[in-house]
Design a protein around this motif. Structure first.
Motif, PDB file in Angstrom:
ATOM      1  N   LEU A  14       0.835  -1.202   0.000  1.00  0.00           N
ATOM      2  CA  LEU A  14       0.000   0.000   0.000  1.00  0.00           C
ATOM      3  C   LEU A  14       0.871   1.253   0.000  1.00  0.00           C
ATOM      4  CD1 LEU A  14      -2.498  -1.071   2.792  1.00  0.00           C
ATOM      5  CD2 LEU A  14      -2.874  -1.140   0.327  1.00  0.00           C
ATOM      6  N   SER A  15       0.339   2.312  -0.564  1.00  0.00           N
ATOM      7  CA  SER A  15       1.034   3.606  -0.522  1.00  0.00           C
ATOM      8  C   SER A  15       0.559   4.384   0.705  1.00  0.00           C
ATOM      9  CB  SER A  15       0.754   4.413  -1.786  1.00  0.00           C
ATOM     10  OG  SER A  15      -0.592   4.824  -1.798  1.00  0.00           O
ATOM     11  N   ILE A  16       1.307   5.413   1.050  1.00  0.00           N
ATOM     12  CA  ILE A  16       0.959   6.246   2.200  1.00  0.00           C
ATOM     13  C   ILE A  16      -0.409   6.905   2.020  1.00  0.00           C
ATOM     14  CG2 ILE A  16       2.110   8.343   1.388  1.00  0.00           C
ATOM     15  CD1 ILE A  16       2.135   7.051   5.016  1.00  0.00           C
ATOM     16  N   SER A  17      -0.839   7.090   0.800  1.00  0.00           N
ATOM     17  CA  SER A  17      -2.147   7.711   0.567  1.00  0.00           C
ATOM     18  C   SER A  17      -3.294   6.838   1.063  1.00  0.00           C
ATOM     19  CB  SER A  17      -2.340   8.024  -0.916  1.00  0.00           C
ATOM     20  OG  SER A  17      -2.412   6.828  -1.666  1.00  0.00           O
ATOM     21  N   ARG A  18      -3.024   5.569   1.313  1.00  0.00           N
ATOM     22  CA  ARG A  18      -4.053   4.654   1.804  1.00  0.00           C
ATOM     23  C   ARG A  18      -4.166   4.670   3.330  1.00  0.00           C
ATOM     24  NH1 ARG A  18      -5.616   0.652  -1.931  1.00  0.00           N
ATOM     25  NH2 ARG A  18      -7.231   0.317  -0.380  1.00  0.00           N
ATOM     26  N   VAL A  19      -3.241   5.375   4.001  1.00  0.00           N
ATOM     27  CA  VAL A  19      -3.285   5.511   5.461  1.00  0.00           C
ATOM     28  C   VAL A  19      -4.127   6.745   5.767  1.00  0.00           C
ATOM     29  CG1 VAL A  19      -1.925   5.816   7.568  1.00  0.00           C
ATOM     30  CG2 VAL A  19      -1.003   4.453   5.671  1.00  0.00           C
ATOM     31  N   VAL A  20      -5.332   6.519   6.283  1.00  0.00           N
ATOM     32  CA  VAL A  20      -6.273   7.611   6.517  1.00  0.00           C
ATOM     33  C   VAL A  20      -6.903   7.470   7.905  1.00  0.00           C
ATOM     34  CG1 VAL A  20      -6.789   7.916   4.063  1.00  0.00           C
ATOM     35  CG2 VAL A  20      -8.176   6.363   5.422  1.00  0.00           C
ATOM     36  N   PRO A  21      -7.321   8.581   8.507  1.00  0.00           N
ATOM     37  CA  PRO A  21      -8.023   8.490   9.793  1.00  0.00           C
ATOM     38  C   PRO A  21      -9.478   8.079   9.579  1.00  0.00           C
ATOM     39  CG  PRO A  21      -7.881  10.769   9.110  1.00  0.00           C
ATOM     40  CD  PRO A  21      -7.120   9.964   8.082  1.00  0.00           C
ATOM     41  N   HIS A  22     -10.127   7.646  10.645  1.00  0.00           N
ATOM     42  CA  HIS A  22     -11.556   7.320  10.564  1.00  0.00           C
ATOM     43  C   HIS A  22     -12.355   8.520  10.084  1.00  0.00           C
ATOM     44  CE1 HIS A  22     -10.755   4.154  13.876  1.00  0.00           C
ATOM     45  NE2 HIS A  22     -10.608   3.620  12.686  1.00  0.00           N
ATOM     46  N   TYR A  23     -11.812   9.709  10.314  1.00  0.00           N
ATOM     47  CA  TYR A  23     -12.460  10.955   9.896  1.00  0.00           C
ATOM     48  C   TYR A  23     -12.850  10.927   8.418  1.00  0.00           C
ATOM     49  CZ  TYR A  23     -13.067  15.906   8.877  1.00  0.00           C
ATOM     50  OH  TYR A  23     -13.574  17.096   8.471  1.00  0.00           O
ATOM     51  N   LYS A  24     -12.107  10.190   7.610  1.00  0.00           N
ATOM     52  CA  LYS A  24     -12.311  10.187   6.154  1.00  0.00           C
ATOM     53  C   LYS A  24     -13.722   9.763   5.747  1.00  0.00           C
ATOM     54  CE  LYS A  24     -10.522   8.078   1.929  1.00  0.00           C
ATOM     55  NZ  LYS A  24     -10.660   9.164   1.029  1.00  0.00           N
ATOM     56  N   TRP A  25     -14.323   8.849   6.486  1.00  0.00           N
ATOM     57  CA  TRP A  25     -15.627   8.327   6.101  1.00  0.00           C
ATOM     58  C   TRP A  25     -16.734   8.943   6.935  1.00  0.00           C
ATOM     59  CZ3 TRP A  25     -11.319   5.188   6.515  1.00  0.00           C
ATOM     60  CH2 TRP A  25     -10.875   4.661   5.307  1.00  0.00           C
ATOM     61  N   PRO A  26     -17.612   9.739   6.304  1.00  0.00           N
ATOM     62  CA  PRO A  26     -18.732  10.335   7.045  1.00  0.00           C
ATOM     63  C   PRO A  26     -19.694   9.251   7.536  1.00  0.00           C
ATOM     64  CG  PRO A  26     -18.592  11.232   4.806  1.00  0.00           C
ATOM     65  CD  PRO A  26     -17.581  10.147   4.922  1.00  0.00           C
ATOM     66  N   ARG A  27     -20.312   9.538   8.662  1.00  0.00           N
ATOM     67  CA  ARG A  27     -21.297   8.629   9.246  1.00  0.00           C
ATOM     68  C   ARG A  27     -22.687   9.149   8.897  1.00  0.00           C
ATOM     69  NH1 ARG A  27     -19.724   9.186  15.290  1.00  0.00           N
ATOM     70  NH2 ARG A  27     -19.775  11.337  14.611  1.00  0.00           N
ATOM     71  N   LYS A  28     -23.415   8.400   8.114  1.00  0.00           N
ATOM     72  CA  LYS A  28     -24.739   8.813   7.662  1.00  0.00           C
ATOM     73  C   LYS A  28     -25.673   9.025   8.850  1.00  0.00           C
ATOM     74  CE  LYS A  28     -28.321   7.610   4.391  1.00  0.00           C
ATOM     75  NZ  LYS A  28     -28.748   6.680   3.361  1.00  0.00           N
ATOM     76  N   GLY A  29     -26.306  10.169   8.874  1.00  0.00           N
ATOM     77  CA  GLY A  29     -27.282  10.477   9.908  1.00  0.00           C
ATOM     78  C   GLY A  29     -26.689  10.917  11.236  1.00  0.00           C
ATOM     79  N   LYS A  30     -25.391  11.102  11.312  1.00  0.00           N
ATOM     80  CA  LYS A  30     -24.744  11.502  12.564  1.00  0.00           C
ATOM     81  C   LYS A  30     -24.362  12.972  12.504  1.00  0.00           C
ATOM     82  CE  LYS A  30     -24.443   7.345  14.383  1.00  0.00           C
ATOM     83  NZ  LYS A  30     -24.821   6.921  15.677  1.00  0.00           N
ATOM     84  N   ASN A  31     -24.314  13.599  13.660  1.00  0.00           N
ATOM     85  CA  ASN A  31     -23.889  14.989  13.735  1.00  0.00           C
ATOM     86  C   ASN A  31     -22.836  15.104  14.837  1.00  0.00           C
ATOM     87  OD1 ASN A  31     -23.695  17.711  13.368  1.00  0.00           O
ATOM     88  ND2 ASN A  31     -25.564  18.191  14.502  1.00  0.00           N
ATOM     89  N   PRO A  32     -21.618  15.416  14.521  1.00  0.00           N
ATOM     90  CA  PRO A  32     -21.099  15.726  13.196  1.00  0.00           C
ATOM     91  C   PRO A  32     -20.950  14.456  12.366  1.00  0.00           C
ATOM     92  CG  PRO A  32     -19.288  15.739  14.754  1.00  0.00           C
ATOM     93  CD  PRO A  32     -20.554  15.498  15.545  1.00  0.00           C
ATOM     94  N   PRO A  33     -20.953  14.609  11.049  1.00  0.00           N
ATOM     95  CA  PRO A  33     -20.887  13.435  10.183  1.00  0.00           C
ATOM     96  C   PRO A  33     -19.528  12.720  10.242  1.00  0.00           C
ATOM     97  CG  PRO A  33     -20.840  15.430   8.877  1.00  0.00           C
ATOM     98  CD  PRO A  33     -21.108  15.840  10.294  1.00  0.00           C
TER      99      PRO A  33
END
Length: 68
Positions: A14-33
């Motif tokens: 994998l490249s470093i671009s594949r290392v991401v925080p959980h922040y990357k994926w919004p949570r549907k229906g949650k606030n904050p997403p």
């Protein structure tokens, strides 16, 4: 965590671009997403300087492990 991420990068090619925080994926229906995770590596709930420093550590370990 940085060593583990580097090892997984080598193991799965994998490249470093594949290392991401959980922040990357919004949570549907949650606030904050976007989840403030990992909170100790985010700046005001968003990737910033601390996240970049973590990625730099991951890159450093990756070079050591892979010999690149």
């Amino acid at each position: 965590t940085a060593k583990l991420a580097a090892w997984l990068m080598v193991k799965h090619n994998l490249s470093i671009s594949r290392v991401v925080p959980h922040y990357k994926w919004p949570r549907k229906g949650k606030n904050p997403p976007n989840k403030n995770c990992p909170h100790f590596l985010l700046d005001n709930g968003r990737p910033g300087k601390k996240w970049q420093e973590f990625l730099n550590k991951v890159n450093s370990y990756h070079r050591q492990i892979s010999g690149r």
